[in-house]
Each structure stands twice: as structure tokens, then as C-alpha cells.
Write an enzyme that holds these catalytic residues in place. Sequence first.
Site, mmCIF file in Angstrom:
data_model
loop_
_atom_site.group_PDB
_atom_site.id
_atom_site.type_symbol
_atom_site.label_atom_id
_atom_site.label_comp_id
_atom_site.label_asym_id
_atom_site.label_seq_id
_atom_site.Cartn_x
_atom_site.Cartn_y
_atom_site.Cartn_z
ATOM 1 N N ASP A 245 0.829 -1.208 0.000
ATOM 2 C CA ASP A 245 0.000 0.000 0.000
ATOM 3 C C ASP A 245 0.860 1.252 0.000
ATOM 4 O O ASP A 245 0.590 2.210 -0.736
ATOM 5 C CB ASP A 245 -0.914 0.014 1.229
ATOM 6 N N ASP A 258 0.409 -0.705 5.753
ATOM 7 C CA ASP A 258 -0.755 -1.396 5.224
ATOM 8 C C ASP A 258 -2.000 -0.735 5.804
ATOM 9 O O ASP A 258 -2.173 -0.676 7.026
ATOM 10 C CB ASP A 258 -0.707 -2.878 5.609
ATOM 11 N N LYS A 260 -5.944 -0.620 6.492
ATOM 12 C CA LYS A 260 -7.076 -1.527 6.639
ATOM 13 C C LYS A 260 -8.309 -0.752 7.077
ATOM 14 O O LYS A 260 -8.212 0.291 7.724
ATOM 15 C CB LYS A 260 -6.775 -2.621 7.684
#
Length: 351
Positions: A245, A258, A260
Site C-alpha cells: 500500500d 498497510d 485496513k
Amino acid sequence: MFIFKRVLVVSGILVPKSTALPLRHFSAPSCLRSPKRNSPYSSVDSERYSSLVKSVMSTRVSSQTPETLSAEDEHMYGPVIKAQTPPRTEVRTPKTLHPFLNCEDAGEPEDAESGPPVRIGINRGQGRSSVPSVTRILQQTLSQEQIFYLERWKRRMIAELGEEGFREYSQNLFRQGKRFHSALEEILTSDPSGKDKSVSETAEYPPDIQGYMESVSHILRDVTAVRAIESTVKHETLNYLGVVDCVARYRGVLCVIDWKTSEKAKPFLSNTYDNPIQVAAYAGALNNDGNYKYQVESGLIVVAYKDGSPAHAHQLSPELMLDYWKTWLLRLEEFTEQRSIQASGASSENR
């Protein structure tokens, strides 16, 4: 006939003063003393009783031994069921411990943090399917416990929403995730240095991700020196790939980040399930990918919430990253063994 003129009270007894009897005969101790009572033990044969006590006290064996007590308990409450000692959990280690870092590529140019972030797309040409992704490997090597809880959650959602409703719910989550990542990409690429990132104007974003953007606003203030966005990393030796990401500094530490999304709070790293393994796999691939001239030892998992509450940032230290890297190598070995078994089964059917 006598006439008493005055009465004298002595210890509660009325005594006429004119009586000729001396007062010493009416003293209180003599009047209140009760008659002597005989003890019921006075007639007992003390010698015989003493020998009986000595006989009982000198007995070494009790009438109730541990064996008889155990038998009595078993008769009253049933047999004793002894708990079994749980088996020791064997600590598994990878057959081959591939290095997490690439020591040959430890250096980096001075201007590495200047310029726009790198974005390497996935090669969708021929042969792409032969290289599995990190997501696919993790999905196919879930534990039985993880599969059980995922299936139970799926059944509950289908019971509540129906088959069609659950399919639509899953598609909406996927679309929200893509919009969320696109919005982050726009912010991070517009100012890679991180000097002027703001998410105050949430009305500019689609309604379904406004809460997520507000949730990560305080995290973005600490993200600087963005080096990669939605960029492919590939480990040539271990033969897997993934799409990171973001690679940037979080509070001064270079991390694989990352992003989420979640509708439920995940305040602890354990709440993120396999996400730390995923981040370690991405970092290990990046460190061994020739397209990236630097090494990343730390990770960051950011969980954003739809209601706009502050996101949780779970930072992975280099020590934690090494632990999750070993776990990733085990999952990768398991996946490779599965593919080998499937390939041998397919070849035997074709014979």
C-alpha cells in the site's frame, strides 16, 4: 408477744432490731453458700479410665486410611477423573531460513527520499499466474480454527442478509476499500514530503469513505518521505509477489504501511489476524527486489473506522518483523507442499 420497733435489713433478710440473736449468725456467706454437689466422675474408676485413654492414644493405625477415604469419596461422588496433561506445542521452524534483509543492497543514494513515490504495476502478461501472491498464499494456508470462524461468520451474515444481500455487502466492502486507498494515494502523492497533508474537507470524498478518511487524519500527520504507493514487490528466490500500500516514514521510521478498514475496533495487534505476516512478506520481498534501492526493517498496520473514530496504528519493530517473517516462511513452505501434492495428483490422473 414481742413488738418490733425497727427493722434491720442484712443481705436481703429482714431482722428485727430488738431480737436477742447476735448478727454474726446471719452473715451473708453462711446464708448464701449452696450445699456441696458430688461430681458425676467421682465414682468412675480413674485407673481403668486412664488405661483406656492410653490405649486409644497409643494406636498408630487410624480406622480411616487414605485408601478408605478415597473409596468412600468415590462411592459418594463418583470416580475421580484426572485431567490429562496437555501436549507440548512443538515450535516449528522453517526448513530454510531465507534472509529478511539483503545485505548487498544496504546502501542507498542520498536523494532517495526526494522525488515522486515509485509505483510499479503488476505485469499481467503471460506467466503471471505461475507466481502466487501473498494474499493467495495466506488464504490457502489458513488454520482449521481460522477457517471455522470465517465460515461461522459467513453463515451468520447469510442468515441475516440472505445470499444476495451478503454478496452485495461483500461487493460494497471491496468498493469502499478501493475508494479509500485511492483517496489516500491522492493525498500522499500530492505532497510526498508530508509537510502539508490535510483531511479536514471530508465532504470532498464519497459519503461511504468520509468516516474512514476522518479516522486516519491524525495518522497522516506523522507520515513523511513517501517512497512507494500501490507498488508491486517480488521475491525472485522464493517466487512470490505482492502489492504494498505504501512505503514511507512514520514518526521518522521507514515502514511498509498497510491500510485496513474495519467496522469494529481493533485496538490490539492480535486483532489484525494475519496482517502482520502479510506486512513482513511484503517487506521481505521489497528488500530482495532490485527495483528498490533501500531496505525496510519495520512495518505499520493502520486500522481505519467507518464511524470516524481515531484509527489504531500498530507499529511492528524490526524484532517483530523477523518473527513474522519466520511465520511467513512456514506458510510459504506449506503452500509449496500443497501445490506439489496437487501437481503429482494431476500427473498421475493423466497417465
